[in-house]
Design an enzyme around this catalytic site. Structure first.
Site, short mmCIF file in Angstrom:
data_model
loop_
_atom_site.label_atom_id
_atom_site.label_comp_id
_atom_site.label_asym_id
_atom_site.label_seq_id
_atom_site.Cartn_x
_atom_site.Cartn_y
_atom_site.Cartn_z
N ASP A 131 43.25 35.25 33.99
CA ASP A 131 42.29 36.34 33.76
C ASP A 131 41.89 36.36 32.29
OD1 ASP A 131 40.76 38.55 34.65
OD2 ASP A 131 42.18 39.92 33.73
N GLU A 206 34.93 42.26 37.92
CA GLU A 206 34.92 40.90 37.40
C GLU A 206 34.21 39.94 38.37
OE1 GLU A 206 38.48 39.34 35.71
OE2 GLU A 206 39.37 41.32 35.34
N ASP A 238 40.29 43.01 39.52
CA ASP A 238 41.64 42.84 38.99
C ASP A 238 42.24 44.22 38.77
OD1 ASP A 238 43.78 41.25 38.18
OD2 ASP A 238 43.24 41.44 36.08
N ARG A 242 47.34 50.98 34.13
CA ARG A 242 47.16 51.16 32.69
C ARG A 242 48.41 51.71 32.01
NH1 ARG A 242 42.88 47.94 31.72
NH2 ARG A 242 41.04 48.56 32.91
N GLN A 245 50.99 48.96 31.76
CA GLN A 245 50.54 47.99 30.77
C GLN A 245 50.75 48.49 29.34
OE1 GLN A 245 46.52 46.65 31.37
NE2 GLN A 245 46.46 45.45 29.50
N LYS A 258 49.44 43.82 35.92
CA LYS A 258 48.35 43.05 36.52
C LYS A 258 48.82 42.14 37.63
CE LYS A 258 44.94 44.34 33.77
NZ LYS A 258 44.07 43.32 33.20
N THR A 262 45.13 41.38 43.10
CA THR A 262 43.80 40.98 42.64
C THR A 262 42.98 40.70 43.88
OG1 THR A 262 44.65 40.00 40.59
CG2 THR A 262 42.46 39.32 41.31
N GLU A 369 37.22 52.92 30.76
CA GLU A 369 36.04 53.13 29.93
C GLU A 369 35.20 54.30 30.44
OE1 GLU A 369 34.12 49.10 28.81
OE2 GLU A 369 35.32 48.76 30.61
#
Length: 421
Positions: A131, A206, A238, A242, A245, A258, A262, A369
């Protein structure tokens, strides 16, 4: 013979102008129907053309048994010349002015399967999954959130495509339920971590690149070699945890956050089908090192759409609309860089583009975002709000290139979040 990309081509099968699968597309996938084992087919309108039936009937010139298997890997291994010849032959068989299949009632009944009657499977045996992190807009947004505007991009970002090795074992086909992952979590005010279900589950919009030819260990690739190795593209989500991570990624980057799922679309759109939609990407400043320089237009004018539906909503609501053309590092550059150390590439390798965002707010390709790390919840019909995904939420991604009177599309990649047991 007309080129398969000719916009004037029409099939004897009725295809709506808004369909993702006109005769100019002909994406490959793996399906099962009529009690038969999974095999390879091509999408045309609302139908699937069973390539195994055509192969058995002597209509396709490929190695014996190529289309009787549940993955595209053996076909891809035969190389770009076979890919192009096979696509041209399939296009010929489906043309409105070509009688070979059109007027053969018996073969047509065997070879054409209504898509609604078929089950779609993972189209490739995924050899490896990498990725990337190649949208400047996305990387800048994330950098501003966590490091501030003056230090948004890390020093290396403008010099090479940043990536990490993911897990091929949890690449799944569209429609597969996604179980909320578990992991170590540590809030900023806690002295030590705990373990439990992810509370900040996200998507990442993606495009996936499917590698159809191998490269040897120790071999570097140039632009032309890398392009020739790309068989096609899929929609890719993907999924990202959060909060897991945030705690784990220093110092070695994403890992468990991750690795749990996927999702990819069941149809692989060939590189050749996307040829009319190529364009140059953003100007790269500073200029890349010589091995990463590209002369060709390696980006694509590919519209992308994301819709979210909660368990209480009747229909999904659009939450993102962007375009693949904004990607700073192209798929070709990603592959060139991947092999530059001497890393061997395998047939069936999958490269994720990285989250695709654009310059406008409605073009942000992740909830991280869109909600600005939870500070700006999105409002949905019925009063629901979301900062991150909750159990029962369904996410659907679509992508297409718009031609003159037709579109070359990917179908969709869909996933629904289910609770941890």
């Amino acid at each position: 013979m007309p080129h398969p990309n000719d916009p004037k081509l029409r099939s004897f099968i009725d295809v709506s102008p808004t369909s993702d699968f006109p005769i100019q597309n002909l994406p490959y996938g793996v399906f099962s129907a009529r009690g038969l084992a999974p095999r390879i087919g091509v999408a045309i309108g609302d139908d699937i053309l069973d390539l195994w039936e055509l192969e058995q009937d002597g209509r396709l010139n490929v190695e014996p048994g190529t289309f009787a298997v549940p993955s595209l890997n053996a076909f891809m291994l035969q190389g770009a010349k076979v890919w192009s010849q096979t696509r041209a032959r399939i296009s010929e068989l489906l043309r409105a002015d070509h009688p070979e299949l059109r007027d053969n009632d018996e073969l047509r009944k065997l070879a054409l399967v209504p898509m609604r009657e078929a089950r779609l499977h993972l189209p490739i045996a995924v050899s490896g999954y990498t990725d990337f992190y190649s949208s400047k807009e996305h990387a800048t947004n994330v950098g501003v959130m966590f490091r501030g505007k003056d230090n948004a991009l890390q020093p290396n970002w403008l010099h090479m495509p940043i990536g990490y090795n993911g897990r091929a074992s949890t690449v799944v086909v569209s429609g597969t339920k996604v179980k909320r992952p578990r992991g170590q979590l540590k809030s900023p005010n806690a002295d030590s971590p705990g373990f439990g279900p992810c509370r900040r589950l996200d998507f990442e919009l993606e495009i996936g690149v499917v590698i159809g030819q191998p490269s040897a260990m120790g071999q570097m690739l140039d632009e032309a070699q890398a392009e020739a190795m790309i068989f096609g593209f899929v929609m890719l989500n993907d999924w990202s945890a959060r909060d897991i991570q945030q705690w784990e990624y220093v110092p070695l980057g994403p890992f468990q956050a991750k690795a749990f799922a996927t999702s990819i679309s069941p149809w692989v759109v060939t590189r050749e089908a996307l040829e009319p939609f190529r364009l140059h990407g953003p100007e790269q400043t500073p200029a890349p090192l010589p091995y990463l320089k590209q002369a060709l237009p390696n980006n694509y004018d590919l519209e992308l759409d994301v819709a979210l539906r909660t368990g209480e909503m009747g229909t999904a609501q659009n939450i993102c609309r962007t375009n693949f053309k904004y990607m700073y590092w192209s798929s070709v550059q990603q592959l060139v860089h991947h092999a530059s150390s001497g890393c061997a590439m395998n047939v069936g390798d999958l490269l994720g583009s990285g989250t695709i965002s654009g310059p406008e707010k409605h073009q942000r390709g992740s909830l991280l975002e869109i909600s600005w790390n939870g500070a700006e919840p999105i409002e949905l019909p019925g009063g629901a709000k979301r900062t991150f995904l909750e159990d029962g939420d369904q996410l659907v991604m679509r992508g297409w290139c718009q031609g003159d009177g037709y579109r070359v599309g990917f179908g969709e990649v869909e996933g629904t979040i289910v609770p941890t047991e």
